[in-house]
Design a protein around this motif. Structure first.
Motif, PDB file in Angstrom:
ATOM      1  N   LEU A 124      -0.001  -1.109  -1.160  1.00  8.10           N
ATOM      2  CA  LEU A 124       0.127   0.419  -0.896  1.00  8.10           C
ATOM      3  C   LEU A 124       1.614   1.073  -0.542  1.00  8.10           C
ATOM      4  O   LEU A 124       1.780   1.835  -1.390  1.00  8.10           O
ATOM      5  CB  LEU A 124      -0.711   0.804   0.498  1.00  8.10           C
ATOM      6  N   LEU A 125       2.366   0.204  -0.070  1.00  7.29           N
ATOM      7  CA  LEU A 125       3.724   0.791   0.207  1.00  7.29           C
ATOM      8  C   LEU A 125       4.399   0.397  -0.907  1.00  7.29           C
ATOM      9  O   LEU A 125       5.309   1.493  -1.214  1.00  7.29           O
ATOM     10  CB  LEU A 125       4.258  -0.390   1.345  1.00  7.29           C
ATOM     11  N   ARG A 126       4.355  -0.602  -1.827  1.00  6.68           N
ATOM     12  CA  ARG A 126       4.998  -0.757  -2.977  1.00  6.68           C
ATOM     13  C   ARG A 126       4.623   0.361  -3.874  1.00  6.68           C
ATOM     14  O   ARG A 126       5.642   0.842  -4.650  1.00  6.68           O
ATOM     15  CB  ARG A 126       4.795  -2.138  -3.538  1.00  6.68           C
ATOM     16  N   TYR A 137       6.340  12.823   0.119  1.00  4.04           N
ATOM     17  CA  TYR A 137       4.795  13.118  -0.104  1.00  4.04           C
ATOM     18  C   TYR A 137       4.312  11.812  -0.340  1.00  4.04           C
ATOM     19  O   TYR A 137       3.233  11.451   0.247  1.00  4.04           O
ATOM     20  CB  TYR A 137       4.504  13.925  -1.340  1.00  4.04           C
ATOM     21  N   PHE A 138       4.923  10.639  -0.964  1.00  2.21           N
ATOM     22  CA  PHE A 138       4.347   9.573  -1.270  1.00  2.21           C
ATOM     23  C   PHE A 138       4.107   8.731  -0.146  1.00  2.21           C
ATOM     24  O   PHE A 138       3.047   8.086   0.173  1.00  2.21           O
ATOM     25  CB  PHE A 138       4.991   8.917  -2.472  1.00  2.21           C
ATOM     26  N   PHE A 139       5.214   8.835   0.867  1.00  5.32           N
ATOM     27  CA  PHE A 139       5.199   7.829   2.007  1.00  5.32           C
ATOM     28  C   PHE A 139       4.325   8.489   3.069  1.00  5.32           C
ATOM     29  O   PHE A 139       3.707   7.791   3.701  1.00  5.32           O
ATOM     30  CB  PHE A 139       6.481   7.637   2.617  1.00  5.32           C
ATOM     31  N   LEU A 140       4.164   9.946   2.884  1.00  4.27           N
ATOM     32  CA  LEU A 140       3.132  10.411   3.861  1.00  4.27           C
ATOM     33  C   LEU A 140       1.807   9.901   3.494  1.00  4.27           C
ATOM     34  O   LEU A 140       0.929   9.906   4.101  1.00  4.27           O
ATOM     35  CB  LEU A 140       3.281  12.076   3.678  1.00  4.27           C
ATOM     36  N   ALA A 141       1.455  10.059   2.121  1.00  2.00           N
ATOM     37  CA  ALA A 141       0.252   9.673   1.679  1.00  2.00           C
ATOM     38  C   ALA A 141      -0.267   8.144   1.984  1.00  2.00           C
ATOM     39  O   ALA A 141      -1.368   7.896   2.244  1.00  2.00           O
ATOM     40  CB  ALA A 141      -0.065   9.899   0.162  1.00  2.00           C
ATOM     41  N   ALA A 142       0.798   7.316   1.896  1.00  2.00           N
ATOM     42  CA  ALA A 142       0.655   5.883   2.143  1.00  2.00           C
ATOM     43  C   ALA A 142       0.297   5.788   3.762  1.00  2.00           C
ATOM     44  O   ALA A 142      -0.594   5.038   4.316  1.00  2.00           O
ATOM     45  CB  ALA A 142       1.850   5.215   1.842  1.00  2.00           C
ATOM     46  N   ALA A 143       1.131   6.658   4.415  1.00  2.00           N
ATOM     47  CA  ALA A 143       0.694   6.523   6.019  1.00  2.00           C
ATOM     48  C   ALA A 143      -0.676   6.930   6.203  1.00  2.00           C
ATOM     49  O   ALA A 143      -1.395   6.433   7.440  1.00  2.00           O
ATOM     50  CB  ALA A 143       1.667   7.658   7.048  1.00  2.00           C
TER      51      ALA A 143
END
Length: 240
Positions: free
Chosen positions: A189-191, A205-211
């Motif tokens: 997920l993080l990668r 947005y991508f790191f928020l979605a991952a969180a």
């Protein structure tokens, strides 16, 4: 970015990253589950060593938990990745193969999570065993109950009952440890969030979605272990 652009970004169309993020979440769940279950088996053995009457077994168990809880998890991953690849390469040379043999990243990640998580699970099992009422064990021995029968009917059910809350914490730890596997190339997920952020230049947005996806996993996990604990404690509540 407008709301429409955001939904397009994480949609399931040809330009959307929704499918890739969900697939990466499945990979995260798979590597964490594998590591947790393998670690569970290792932890049972380590806990038995720490509770053993043998000084050698206790020393081995104590050394394992001390070392694995003292070394950073990321360092353990690197040691498994490079050490495993080195061992396979040397074994290949002994068998006549001169090329490099790398350890699969999923296997590396799962094993690294397993050995680290086992150190924490072992302490959970040890504490759960020490919480057993000693009178019940003495009563079982007094009626002639054998060791394995006592283990199956008294020790194992109650140890698991006491261990469930701690195992829930260990599972949450395994989920978070899975994010470290991205350093060796596993697209979890993080990668996947890092890949999407670099490709679209929308890191927030991508790191928020991952969180959010991590929180979905942890919330469902918390609910599952709460239900398991409630089910395990039904008999105790009825007795009281």
């Amino acid at each position: 970015m407008t709301p429409v652009g955001f939904f397009e970004l994480f949609g399931f169309g040809p330009r959307g990253w929704g499918g890739a993020m969900l697939l990466a979440m499945v990979v995260t769940l798979a590597v964490a589950t594998t590591g947790f279950l393998v670690g569970n088996v290792v932890a049972a053995c380590i806990a038995a060593m720490k509770l053993s009457r043998s000084r050698v077994a206790r020393t081995i168990g104590d050394t394992y938990t001390t070392v694995l809880r003292g070394i950073p998890d990321l360092l353990v991953i690197y040691l498994f990745f490079f050490g495993g690849s080195l061992a396979l390469t040397n074994l290949g040379r002994m068998l006549g193969y001169e090329g490099f043999i790398g350890l699969p990243v999923f296997v590396t990640g799962a094993l690294a999570i397993a050995v680290v998580n086992a150190a924490y699970q072992a302490e959970v099992y040890r504490g759960a065993y020490l919480a057993l009422p000693k009178g019940e064990l003495e009563a079982a021995r007094s009626v002639g109950m054998g060791r394995w029968l006592m283990l199956r009917r008294i020790v194992f059910p109650q140890v698991m009952r006491f261990a469930i809350p701690g195992l829930g914490n260990c599972w949450q730890l395994a989920l978070k440890e899975s994010a470290l596997i991205s350093v060796i190339g596993l697209v979890e997920l993080l990668r996947q969030a890092q890949i999407g952020a670099g490709s679209t230049r929308q890191p927030f947005y991508f790191f928020l979605a991952a969180a959010v996806l991590y929180l979905v996993l942890t919330t469902l996990s918390t609910w599952f272990f709460a239900k398991a604990e409630a089910r395990a404690m039904r008999g105790v509540r009825r007795a009281t």
